[in-house]
Design an enzyme around this catalytic site. Structure first.
Site: not given
Ligand code: SF4
Length: 487
Positions: A100, A104, A191, A259, A294, A298, A301, A445
């Site tokens: 990660c 984002c 995060t 985190e 968000h 997913y 990423c 996660e």
């Molecule tokens: Fe991390 Fe993925 Fe969330 Fe971006 S979208 S903060 S890479 S978990």
């Protein structure tokens, strides 16, 4: 101000007076601490890629506010093309980090606050949107990293914020004056906050009038007086301090985002940084907008991370001499199928996006929630298949110190060998990478990041338009008068 690169981002973090604790100690220099540097490296890459001609089309964009070139991570989506490019960017970066890169969350928070403040002002005659635009210009101009701060500790989940035995279980306003307001509480699972410049605070659930002191959205620097960041432990995190680089699996970029529990002990916020204050009827809208943005991510990423896991699984199979076995091939096909299904969902919810009243584009919330729901299952299956193919080695390998030991090292390298043309060290490195990316913190996660599965199911039910589906069925069945339960 020109766009930062990775090093100028690191330097900018050194100017902050962060109050950070980890392992029971106050950390004075997070940038040079081995505990934080992998997470900082991942975030720093988002800055470096803005200067790479091969990636700048995805990572940079023109600001709709100033017409200047900015990082996409500070951009407000102006089209479905922007939404699609976001997903492609996240996959591309995750291919490089296997982890990660944290930036984002603030990106999504800024997009949610942008559109909700506009609609709030339209209905209530407030001035939040104008304030937020000025804040956004400041972020874009200085290319800052913003932590999106939504999740409160929540205490007793059966009780609303104002009914909690401890009033601090949700962030709330405890005082106001002519200059601003004072907030108290905490945000959990934050995060990337240790290496962010700003935190953008939002409410975490829909609220009623009795909770209006908890309906607060505002922005504060991460080093504001009264803030304490307590860094969370991760699986195998001590290897960063006591182990070698091979033992860490992904020494450069670490495991997920890093985190923290961020405590807000009477923190002052000037009015120009307040974007919601007591407008409880808009709290739910802000939560839904942020969560959907968000959840859109997913399939970007996590597919990018899965690409690396699939590659590592294929490599391990080759290193162990089982790559040609039909069952291994079949397992790899399944992993690819699952990963690309996630990606397809993220592209779809972006392509099906639409403009909000502010002009900012929003994803299709039903499809975005479906993507995240799938992530809570598919990533576990992808990791299960990686474990299956890689073998028990990933759980029982001797340490790097044993591998390089003057007396016993020879036995580790001798007996950890697979096929003749691959060194034991390479086989061990690949096994450690799989261990890092598929177990413990990395796995859970995928379950709870961007909201737990039940949160998506609530939104899926709300967005599913069951009434319309029922009507379709009734029409085809020749039923013209509806009886019984209503959908
Ligand atoms: Fe991390 Fe993925 Fe969330 Fe971006 S979208 S903060 S890479 S978990």
């Amino acid at each position: 101000m020109p766009l930062k690169n990775g090093n100028s981002y690191r330097e900018s973090l050194k100017t902050l007076s962060l109050n950070v604790y980890a392992f029971g100690e106050k950390i004075e220099n997070i940038v040079d601490s081995p505990l934080f540097s992998p997470h900082i490296n991942a975030a720093a890459l988002t800055y470096d890629l803005a200067h790479d001609p091969t990636t700048e089309d995805l990572v940079t964009v023109t600001s709709h506010l100033t017409g200047k070139k900015i990082s996409r991570f500070t951009h407000i989506h102006q089209s479905t093309e922007d939404l699609v490019k976001k997903v492609k960017m996240l996959r591309m970066i995750a291919n490089r980090t296997g982890s990660c890169f944290q930036r984002c969350v603030g990106f999504d928070a800024m997009n949610a606050v942008y559109s909700v403040t506009y609609e709030m002002d339209e209905k209530l005659g407030t001035e939040y949107h104008q304030r937020f635009q000025q804040y956004l210009e400041y972020i874009q101009e200085n290319d800052l990293m913003v932590a999106g701060s939504m999740t409160d500790p929540k205490g007793d989940r059966a009780l609303s914020p104002s009914k909690q035995a401890d009033p601090d279980m949700f962030v709330h306003v405890i005082d106001t004056n002519e200059k601003g307001l004072v907030i108290r509480g905490a945000k959990a699972h934050q995060t990337g906050i240790i290496n962010s410049h700003e935190m953008l605070i939002m409410p975490t659930i829909a609220m009623g009038p009795e909770d209006k002191a908890y309906a607060i959205a505002c922005a504060i620097p991460t080093d504001s007086p009264g803030i304490i960041h307590i860094f969370g432990r991760q699986t195998n995190d001590e290897r960063r301090i006591t182990g070698g680089k091979i033992d860490q699996g992904n020494a450069e970029y670490g495991t997920v985002g890093g985190e923290a529990l961020t405590v807000l002990e009477n923190v002052f916020v000037p009015w120009e940084r307040v974007f919601m204050h007591e407008e409880y009827e808009f709290a739910g809208m802000m939560v839904e907008r942020f969560a959907s943005y968000h959840r859109q991510n997913y399939g970007g990423c996590k597919t990018g991370v899965s690409d690396v896991i699939i590659g590592a699984t294929v490599a391990m199979a080759e290193y162990s001499g089982v790559a040609k076995a039909s069952h291994v091939k079949d397992k790899v096909i399944e992993m690819v199928h699952l990963a690309e299904t996630l990606y397809g969902g993220s592209i779809a919810c972006s392509a099906e996006g639409h403009p909000t009243a502010s002009g900012a584009y929003y994803v299709d919330p039903l499809l975005a929630n479906i993507v995240k729901q799938n992530v809570t299952r598919f990533i576990y299956e992808i990791c299960r298949l990686a474990h299956d193919v890689a073998g028990g080695l990933i759980a029982t390998l001797p340490s790097e110190k044993d591998m390089t030991h003057p007396e016993i090292g020879q036995y580790v390298t001798k007996y950890m060998k697979g096929v003749d043309f691959i060194s034991s060290e390479h086989r061990i490195r690949m096994a450690r990478l799989i261990e890092n990316m598929t177990g413990g913190t990395a796995l859970s996660e995928s379950m709870h990041g961007a909201g737990s599965p039940q949160a998506q199911r609530v939104m899926i039910f709300r967005q599913a338009n069951l009434k319309n589906k029922k009507r379709m069925a009734e029409k085809l069945a020749g039923i013209t008068t509806t009886q019984g339960l209503k959908a």
